[in-house]
Design an enzyme around this catalytic site. Structure first.
Site, PDB file in Angstrom:
ATOM      1  NE  ARG A  47      -2.565  -1.371   3.421  1.00 47.46           N
ATOM      2  CZ  ARG A  47      -3.264  -1.506   4.538  1.00 47.46           C
ATOM      3  NH1 ARG A  47      -4.516  -1.084   4.570  1.00 47.46           N
ATOM      4  NH2 ARG A  47      -2.731  -2.044   5.603  1.00 47.46           N
ATOM      5  CE  LYS A 154       9.174 -18.039  13.507  1.00 45.10           C
ATOM      6  NZ  LYS A 154       9.541 -18.400  14.836  1.00 45.10           N
ATOM      7  CG  ASP A 183      11.641 -23.802  10.225  1.00 46.60           C
ATOM      8  OD1 ASP A 183      12.631 -23.078  10.475  1.00 46.60           O
ATOM      9  OD2 ASP A 183      11.086 -24.501  11.092  1.00 46.60           O
ATOM     10  CG  HIS A 184      14.986 -18.753   9.326  1.00 46.53           C
ATOM     11  ND1 HIS A 184      13.893 -18.312  10.039  1.00 46.53           N
ATOM     12  CD2 HIS A 184      16.027 -18.704  10.174  1.00 46.53           C
ATOM     13  CE1 HIS A 184      14.268 -18.004  11.269  1.00 46.53           C
ATOM     14  NE2 HIS A 184      15.550 -18.236  11.381  1.00 46.53           N
ATOM     15  CE  LYS A 188      19.660 -20.682  11.092  1.00 47.20           C
ATOM     16  NZ  LYS A 188      20.283 -19.435  10.621  1.00 47.20           N
ATOM     17  CD  GLU A 222      16.713 -15.287  19.552  1.00 48.62           C
ATOM     18  OE1 GLU A 222      16.840 -14.144  19.087  1.00 48.62           O
ATOM     19  OE2 GLU A 222      15.624 -15.877  19.602  1.00 48.62           O
ATOM     20  CG  ASP A 241       9.356 -16.915  18.282  1.00 44.43           C
ATOM     21  OD1 ASP A 241       8.905 -16.597  17.170  1.00 44.43           O
ATOM     22  OD2 ASP A 241      10.478 -16.554  18.695  1.00 44.43           O
ATOM     23  CG  HIS A 246      12.782 -22.133  14.196  1.00 41.28           C
ATOM     24  ND1 HIS A 246      12.443 -22.063  12.859  1.00 41.28           N
ATOM     25  CD2 HIS A 246      12.683 -20.863  14.657  1.00 41.28           C
ATOM     26  CE1 HIS A 246      12.147 -20.816  12.542  1.00 41.28           C
ATOM     27  NE2 HIS A 246      12.279 -20.079  13.613  1.00 41.28           N
ATOM     28  CE  LYS A 346      12.959 -13.705  21.671  1.00 45.76           C
ATOM     29  NZ  LYS A 346      14.015 -13.591  20.637  1.00 45.76           N
TER      30      LYS A 346
END
Length: 509
Positions: A47, A154, A183-184, A188, A222, A241, A246, A346
């Site tokens: 947009r 996702k 799914d990245h 890998k 992470e 998540d 993953h 995290k």
């Protein structure tokens, strides 16, 4: 890579961050390596009122930041940018799709792509079905005249029932073989190398079972907090998540049976069998098998890190988990009785994703010492990120008198292949989708099965408010209770680095 046909990539939500940071840089990397067809177009849709030149300028800024420095060749970049275009439309208005169709037909004639269209849904999941429906109404999903494929990001559903509903909606407009659920993690290089390590080496596959493997760890940590993603994270949490997609995908690749071939259906069939073999927890068992945590404020490298509840956009009394550790079993012939421990979180000490295969110790300990018996267990560490590679740890005699044993490492790192380009996950996945290779994409039945596995955990947390959310200091490896998950079985987590909750601590991978 197979030779790919001319095509048009249509990115819905092209003015968003994903396009600028990931998709366009991945496409340029492929273009630089001559992995794109002679004629193609990328049509950004959104947009935002952008001209072709405005869109190209914005994407150029992303290329400056996110492509490998040795790929930065101005002439090549200018040629690539000439393939980018932008189409202004409101994706919520059915009438706007006639203009999109007209634009696509015009491009299709120019690039002689025979109406080969790849749609990338870089949009919120609640828009997947409506956009697919509007494309279908304009005849833009039928593969009778050229192939049509769609990549969806996702999260694919919020729970088991919503995943089923979303699959049904998409399958009204696309066939299953047209849908590429990305799914990245599966893009890998080291994840794919797990298959090669297992199935092309006679020294590993014979040991890859309950007779020789004592337990398996899968970790994805992470070092940062939720940051600007707090709004999304409050509705998701670490289980949705990371674990449902993953982490369970990694589990599927590690634990799968040898496929009959390397084609997509064979590999995805075996992964599905793993998900179907996961032992389902009852709601009553969840507290014994799953630990959830939430980071609290702590001093990390002389800097005070805020607690999750202090992040902007987070409910001050939130019980959303930022850490999950769980113990699971795969009830099949190969893995019966072998525990798999999965953790993600995290604000942990470092960013690392790895799989650790712990082999059973020798049954007879012959190297005795005064303080006990040396029997160092062998480990195979598969590092997904960063510093991708494999490390095999085994015992060796320490020089000198006696038979004192120490652990040494034999390792391989992809960084040692200086002459080889390690493709970004999106580069590999988009490349596969262009040629119609679905191996590294999730199939609908697999998505539903992984949701079916985590659903009792979600239900238990929702219904039993007494199940605790354990606090853990930012910069630590999570709640102490996660240690007990392994300790009671006589095992322990592997720690790639130390905690960072004191000034004199450090991180060494």
């Amino acid at each position: 890579m197979q030779e790919c046909e001319n095509f048009i990539l249509v990115i819905f939500g092209a003015s968003g961050d994903l396009t600028w940071r990931k998709l366009i840089p991945a496409l340029y990397d492929m273009y630089y390596q001559s992995l794109m067809p002679e004629k193609f177009r990328v049509l950004g849709v959104g947009r935002a009122s952008l001209s072709d030149d405005d869109f190209r300028k914005k994407m150029s800024e992303g290329l400056e930041q996110f492509i490998p420095s040795n790929f930065y060749v101005q002439d090549k970049i200018d040629q690539f940018l000439g393939h980018l275009h932008y189409h202004v439309m409101d994706t919520n208005k059915p009438d706007d799709y006639a203009g999109l169709k007209e634009n696509l037909e015009s491009f299709s004639d120019n690039v002689a792509c025979d109406a080969n269209y790849l749609y990338y849904f870089a949009i919120p999941p609640f828009m997947y079905a409506p956009v697919a429906g509007y494309l279908h109404d304009e005849g833009l999903t039928c593969s009778d005249n050229g192939w049509k494929r769609v990549i969806v990001e996702k999260p694919f559903g919020h729970d088991y029932n919503s995943a089923i509903d979303l699959n049904k909606e998409l399958l009204r407009y696309f066939e299953e073989e047209q849908i590429y659920r990305i799914d990245h993690y599966l893009g890998k290089e080291t994840v794919q190398n797990i298959l090669v390590t297992r199935f092309s080496n006679g020294i590993f596959e014979p040991l890859w079972n309950r007779n020789y493997v004592e337990y398996v760890e899968i970790t994805s940590s992470e070092s940062i907090g939720v940051g600007s993603r707090a709004g999304y994270y409050e509705t998701a949490g670490a289980l949705r998540d990371m674990i449902q997609n993953h982490m369970l995908q990694l589990l599927g690749i590690v634990a799968m049976e040898p496929p009959v071939s390397s084609d997509a259906d064979a590999i995805r069939n075996e992964m599905l069998k793993v998900f179907q073999s996961l032992r389902r927890m009852t709601k009553e068992e969840v507290p014994d098998y799953v630990i959830r945590g939430q980071y609290i404020s702590s001093m990390v490298r002389s800097v005070v890190m805020p607690a999750y509840r202090e992040e902007k956009g987070v409910d001050p009394v939130s019980k959303t988990e930022t850490y999950v550790a769980l113990k699971c079993f795969i009830d099949n012939w190969r893995w019966s009785g072998v525990p798999f421990y999965i953790r993600t979180g995290k604000c942990l000490p470092t960013r690392v994703t790895e799989v650790v295969i712990h082999f059973r110790p020798n049954p007879h300990k012959i190297f005795a010492q005064k303080n006990g018996l040396d029997n160092i267990g062998n480990k195979l560490i598969i590092r997904i990120q960063p510093d991708e590679g494999l490390v095999l740890k085994f015992g060796m005699k320490v020089p000198g008198t006696g038979f004192r044993v120490d652990q040494v490492s034999m390792d391989f790192r992809y960084s040692s292949l200086n002459e080889e380009h390690i493709p970004d996950a999106y580069e590999r996945l988009i490349s596969d989708c262009i040629v119609g290779d679905a191996t590294l994409f999730q199939r609908g039945d697999a998505v539903e099965t992984t949701w079916q596995y985590v659903q009792p955990i979600l239900d238990a947390w929702e219904e039993n408010k007494s199940i605790p959310v354990y606090g853990y200091p930012a910069g630590s490896w999570g709640p102490e209770q996660a240690e007990a998950l392994l300790v009671k079985d006589g095992f322990e987590w592997r720690y790639p680095c130390k905690n960072l909750t004191s000034d004199d601590s450090y991180c060494e991978l």
